[in-house]
Design a protein around this motif. Structure first.
Motif, PDB file in Angstrom:
ATOM      1  N   VAL A 193       0.841  -1.202   0.000  1.00 47.67           N
ATOM      2  CA  VAL A 193       0.000   0.000   0.000  1.00 47.67           C
ATOM      3  C   VAL A 193       0.875   1.250   0.000  1.00 47.67           C
ATOM      4  CG1 VAL A 193      -1.703   1.345   1.306  1.00 47.67           C
ATOM      5  CG2 VAL A 193      -1.966  -1.139   1.101  1.00 47.67           C
ATOM      6  N   MET A 194       1.919   1.248   0.828  1.00 42.11           N
ATOM      7  CA  MET A 194       2.796   2.418   0.907  1.00 42.11           C
ATOM      8  C   MET A 194       3.555   2.651  -0.409  1.00 42.11           C
ATOM      9  SD  MET A 194       2.266   3.865   3.747  1.00 42.11           S
ATOM     10  CE  MET A 194       0.601   3.313   3.971  1.00 42.11           C
ATOM     11  N   THR A 195       3.969   1.576  -1.050  1.00 48.09           N
ATOM     12  CA  THR A 195       4.651   1.704  -2.349  1.00 48.09           C
ATOM     13  C   THR A 195       3.693   2.271  -3.384  1.00 48.09           C
ATOM     14  OG1 THR A 195       6.102  -0.156  -1.839  1.00 48.09           O
ATOM     15  CG2 THR A 195       5.877   0.431  -4.153  1.00 48.09           C
ATOM     16  N   LEU A 196       2.473   1.745  -3.408  1.00 47.06           N
ATOM     17  CA  LEU A 196       1.468   2.258  -4.338  1.00 47.06           C
ATOM     18  C   LEU A 196       1.109   3.709  -4.026  1.00 47.06           C
ATOM     19  CD1 LEU A 196      -0.937  -0.777  -4.717  1.00 47.06           C
ATOM     20  CD2 LEU A 196       0.265   0.374  -6.564  1.00 47.06           C
ATOM     21  N   LEU A 197       1.031   4.031  -2.744  1.00 43.40           N
ATOM     22  CA  LEU A 197       0.706   5.390  -2.326  1.00 43.40           C
ATOM     23  C   LEU A 197       1.705   6.373  -2.915  1.00 43.40           C
ATOM     24  CD1 LEU A 197      -0.494   6.451   1.120  1.00 43.40           C
ATOM     25  CD2 LEU A 197       1.366   7.694   0.082  1.00 43.40           C
ATOM     26  N   ALA A 198       2.982   6.061  -2.826  1.00 42.15           N
ATOM     27  CA  ALA A 198       4.013   6.947  -3.370  1.00 42.15           C
ATOM     28  C   ALA A 198       3.865   7.083  -4.881  1.00 42.15           C
ATOM     29  CB  ALA A 198       5.403   6.415  -3.009  1.00 42.15           C
ATOM     30  N   SER A 199       3.599   5.977  -5.545  1.00 45.12           N
ATOM     31  CA  SER A 199       3.431   6.008  -6.997  1.00 45.12           C
ATOM     32  C   SER A 199       2.190   6.797  -7.402  1.00 45.12           C
ATOM     33  CB  SER A 199       3.339   4.577  -7.535  1.00 45.12           C
ATOM     34  OG  SER A 199       3.014   4.584  -8.902  1.00 45.12           O
ATOM     35  N   ILE A 200       1.070   6.522  -6.741  1.00 45.97           N
ATOM     36  CA  ILE A 200      -0.184   7.213  -7.064  1.00 45.97           C
ATOM     37  C   ILE A 200      -0.067   8.705  -6.787  1.00 45.97           C
ATOM     38  CG2 ILE A 200      -2.616   7.443  -6.373  1.00 45.97           C
ATOM     39  CD1 ILE A 200      -2.609   4.351  -6.012  1.00 45.97           C
ATOM     40  N   GLU A 201       0.634   9.048  -5.721  1.00 46.70           N
ATOM     41  CA  GLU A 201       0.846  10.463  -5.392  1.00 46.70           C
ATOM     42  C   GLU A 201       1.640  11.159  -6.493  1.00 46.70           C
ATOM     43  OE1 GLU A 201       1.566  12.686  -1.215  1.00 46.70           O
ATOM     44  OE2 GLU A 201       3.071  11.180  -1.744  1.00 46.70           O
ATOM     45  N   GLN A 202       2.585  10.441  -7.079  1.00 52.41           N
ATOM     46  CA  GLN A 202       3.450  11.022  -8.106  1.00 52.41           C
ATOM     47  C   GLN A 202       2.802  11.038  -9.493  1.00 52.41           C
ATOM     48  OE1 GLN A 202       7.200   9.032  -8.533  1.00 52.41           O
ATOM     49  NE2 GLN A 202       8.061  10.639  -9.799  1.00 52.41           N
ATOM     50  N   ILE A 203       2.199   9.914  -9.908  1.00 52.84           N
ATOM     51  CA  ILE A 203       1.700   9.844 -11.290  1.00 52.84           C
ATOM     52  C   ILE A 203       0.195   9.605 -11.399  1.00 52.84           C
ATOM     53  CG2 ILE A 203       3.915   9.041 -12.195  1.00 52.84           C
ATOM     54  CD1 ILE A 203       2.679   6.214 -12.375  1.00 52.84           C
ATOM     55  N   GLY A 204      -0.477   9.502 -10.264  1.00 50.15           N
ATOM     56  CA  GLY A 204      -1.916   9.263 -10.292  1.00 50.15           C
ATOM     57  C   GLY A 204      -2.236   7.782 -10.368  1.00 50.15           C
ATOM     58  N   LEU A 205      -3.512   7.470 -10.331  1.00 49.48           N
ATOM     59  CA  LEU A 205      -3.974   6.091 -10.410  1.00 49.48           C
ATOM     60  C   LEU A 205      -4.059   5.703 -11.881  1.00 49.48           C
ATOM     61  CD1 LEU A 205      -5.058   3.595  -8.881  1.00 49.48           C
ATOM     62  CD2 LEU A 205      -7.346   4.576  -9.121  1.00 49.48           C
ATOM     63  N   GLN A 206      -3.137   4.883 -12.346  1.00 49.11           N
ATOM     64  CA  GLN A 206      -3.072   4.503 -13.752  1.00 49.11           C
ATOM     65  C   GLN A 206      -3.973   3.326 -14.097  1.00 49.11           C
ATOM     66  OE1 GLN A 206      -1.239   6.398 -16.022  1.00 49.11           O
ATOM     67  NE2 GLN A 206      -1.208   7.703 -14.213  1.00 49.11           N
ATOM     68  N   THR A 207      -4.262   2.490 -13.125  1.00 49.52           N
ATOM     69  CA  THR A 207      -5.116   1.318 -13.348  1.00 49.52           C
ATOM     70  C   THR A 207      -6.310   1.400 -12.399  1.00 49.52           C
ATOM     71  OG1 THR A 207      -3.143   0.013 -13.878  1.00 49.52           O
ATOM     72  CG2 THR A 207      -5.166  -1.203 -13.415  1.00 49.52           C
ATOM     73  N   PRO A 208      -7.506   1.583 -12.958  1.00 51.46           N
ATOM     74  CA  PRO A 208      -8.685   1.694 -12.096  1.00 51.46           C
ATOM     75  C   PRO A 208      -8.936   0.413 -11.298  1.00 51.46           C
ATOM     76  CG  PRO A 208      -9.189   2.357 -14.344  1.00 51.46           C
ATOM     77  CD  PRO A 208      -7.829   1.728 -14.369  1.00 51.46           C
ATOM     78  N   ILE A 209      -9.644   0.554 -10.206  1.00 54.85           N
ATOM     79  CA  ILE A 209     -10.092  -0.620  -9.455  1.00 54.85           C
ATOM     80  C   ILE A 209     -11.244  -1.258 -10.238  1.00 54.85           C
ATOM     81  CG2 ILE A 209      -9.383   0.365  -7.234  1.00 54.85           C
ATOM     82  CD1 ILE A 209     -12.396   0.920  -6.716  1.00 54.85           C
ATOM     83  N   THR A 210     -11.613  -2.471  -9.876  1.00 50.80           N
ATOM     84  CA  THR A 210     -12.743  -3.146 -10.521  1.00 50.80           C
ATOM     85  C   THR A 210     -13.788  -3.446  -9.461  1.00 50.80           C
ATOM     86  OG1 THR A 210     -11.245  -4.174 -12.115  1.00 50.80           O
ATOM     87  CG2 THR A 210     -13.441  -5.116 -11.924  1.00 50.80           C
ATOM     88  N   VAL A 211     -15.034  -3.078  -9.754  1.00 53.80           N
ATOM     89  CA  VAL A 211     -16.139  -3.361  -8.847  1.00 53.80           C
ATOM     90  C   VAL A 211     -17.236  -4.114  -9.587  1.00 53.80           C
ATOM     91  CG1 VAL A 211     -15.696  -1.410  -7.301  1.00 53.80           C
ATOM     92  CG2 VAL A 211     -17.213  -1.111  -9.251  1.00 53.80           C
ATOM     93  N   TRP A 212     -18.037  -4.822  -8.822  1.00 51.07           N
ATOM     94  CA  TRP A 212     -19.150  -5.606  -9.356  1.00 51.07           C
ATOM     95  C   TRP A 212     -20.421  -5.170  -8.655  1.00 51.07           C
ATOM     96  CZ3 TRP A 212     -21.457 -10.060  -6.634  1.00 51.07           C
ATOM     97  CH2 TRP A 212     -22.372 -10.772  -7.419  1.00 51.07           C
ATOM     98  N   ALA A 213     -21.466  -4.956  -9.436  1.00 53.87           N
ATOM     99  CA  ALA A 213     -22.764  -4.600  -8.858  1.00 53.87           C
ATOM    100  C   ALA A 213     -23.467  -5.889  -8.450  1.00 53.87           C
ATOM    101  CB  ALA A 213     -23.604  -3.828  -9.862  1.00 53.87           C
ATOM    102  N   LYS A 214     -23.625  -6.061  -7.149  1.00 54.31           N
ATOM    103  CA  LYS A 214     -24.287  -7.251  -6.609  1.00 54.31           C
ATOM    104  C   LYS A 214     -25.781  -7.182  -6.936  1.00 54.31           C
ATOM    105  CE  LYS A 214     -23.129  -8.077  -2.331  1.00 54.31           C
ATOM    106  NZ  LYS A 214     -22.681  -7.981  -0.931  1.00 54.31           N
ATOM    107  N   PRO A 215     -26.469  -8.316  -6.858  1.00 49.93           N
ATOM    108  CA  PRO A 215     -27.912  -8.318  -7.148  1.00 49.93           C
ATOM    109  C   PRO A 215     -28.717  -7.332  -6.295  1.00 49.93           C
ATOM    110  CG  PRO A 215     -27.087 -10.561  -7.098  1.00 49.93           C
ATOM    111  CD  PRO A 215     -25.952  -9.668  -6.641  1.00 49.93           C
ATOM    112  N   ASP A 216     -28.229  -7.007  -5.080  1.00 51.10           N
ATOM    113  CA  ASP A 216     -28.950  -6.059  -4.216  1.00 51.10           C
ATOM    114  C   ASP A 216     -28.541  -4.608  -4.492  1.00 51.10           C
ATOM    115  OD1 ASP A 216     -26.409  -5.906  -3.144  1.00 51.10           O
ATOM    116  OD2 ASP A 216     -26.989  -6.554  -1.139  1.00 51.10           O
ATOM    117  N   ASP A 217     -27.841  -4.375  -5.615  1.00 53.27           N
ATOM    118  CA  ASP A 217     -27.382  -3.060  -6.065  1.00 53.27           C
ATOM    119  C   ASP A 217     -26.247  -2.464  -5.233  1.00 53.27           C
ATOM    120  OD1 ASP A 217     -29.046  -2.980  -8.300  1.00 53.27           O
ATOM    121  OD2 ASP A 217     -30.689  -2.070  -7.171  1.00 53.27           O
ATOM    122  N   ALA A 218     -25.715  -3.222  -4.290  1.00 52.78           N
ATOM    123  CA  ALA A 218     -24.509  -2.787  -3.579  1.00 52.78           C
ATOM    124  C   ALA A 218     -23.313  -3.112  -4.463  1.00 52.78           C
ATOM    125  CB  ALA A 218     -24.392  -3.516  -2.242  1.00 52.78           C
ATOM    126  N   PHE A 219     -22.202  -2.458  -4.204  1.00 48.98           N
ATOM    127  CA  PHE A 219     -20.992  -2.713  -4.983  1.00 48.98           C
ATOM    128  C   PHE A 219     -20.009  -3.527  -4.160  1.00 48.98           C
ATOM    129  CE2 PHE A 219     -22.572   1.213  -6.988  1.00 48.98           C
ATOM    130  CZ  PHE A 219     -22.681   0.733  -8.289  1.00 48.98           C
TER     131      PHE A 219
END
Length: 129
Positions: free
Chosen positions: A6-32
């Motif tokens: 997390v700390m390594t990613l934090l430094a990278s994201i702080e410097q160049i931004g989030l290059q790869t989005p997270i992935t989410v799934w919409a559950k049948p109850d509309d929660a993610f």
């Protein structure tokens, strides 16, 4: 979750931004439900971000599980045991989805193919010179 990752990613994201989005799934109850990107999401939260780019996957719960397993197989540092467990679970899920597509052979057909197969002649390699 590995704090060091997390700390390594934090430094990278702080410097160049989030290059790869997270992935989410919409559950049948509309929660993610988060499918991939737990370390990226934790780093963004540490940076105080209120929103992140996300890919919304389509499919059912089996599709979600396969996606999550594939992400872990490709991105995570797994022990050999964890790797084997992930592969076994992926195989189980794939077979559940593709059960009707798998060939169905009777035991007699399988045994006949094995027993009836002609044996290959034994050949000795010819050595040069």
């Amino acid at each position: 979750m590995k704090t060091s990752k997390v700390m390594t990613l934090l430094a990278s994201i702080e410097q160049i931004g989030l290059q790869t989005p997270i992935t989410v799934w919409a559950k049948p109850d509309d929660a993610f439900q988060l499918v991939a990107g737990a370390h990226r999401l934790a780093a963004a939260k540490h940076l105080g971000w209120e929103t992140v780019d996300a890919f919304f996957m389509k499919g059912d719960d089996i599709d979600r599980q396969i996606w999550e397993i594939d992400e872990n197989l490709m991105r995570s540092e797994l022990t050999p045991t964890q790797f084997s467990e992930h592969l076994a679970k992926r195989k189980e899920l794939w077979e559940a989805v593709n059960r009707d597509k798998l060939p169905r052979l009777k035991v007699k057909e399988i045994m006949g193919a094995v027993i009836g197969r002609p044996s290959l002649p034994q050949r000795r390699p010819t050595l040069p010179g």
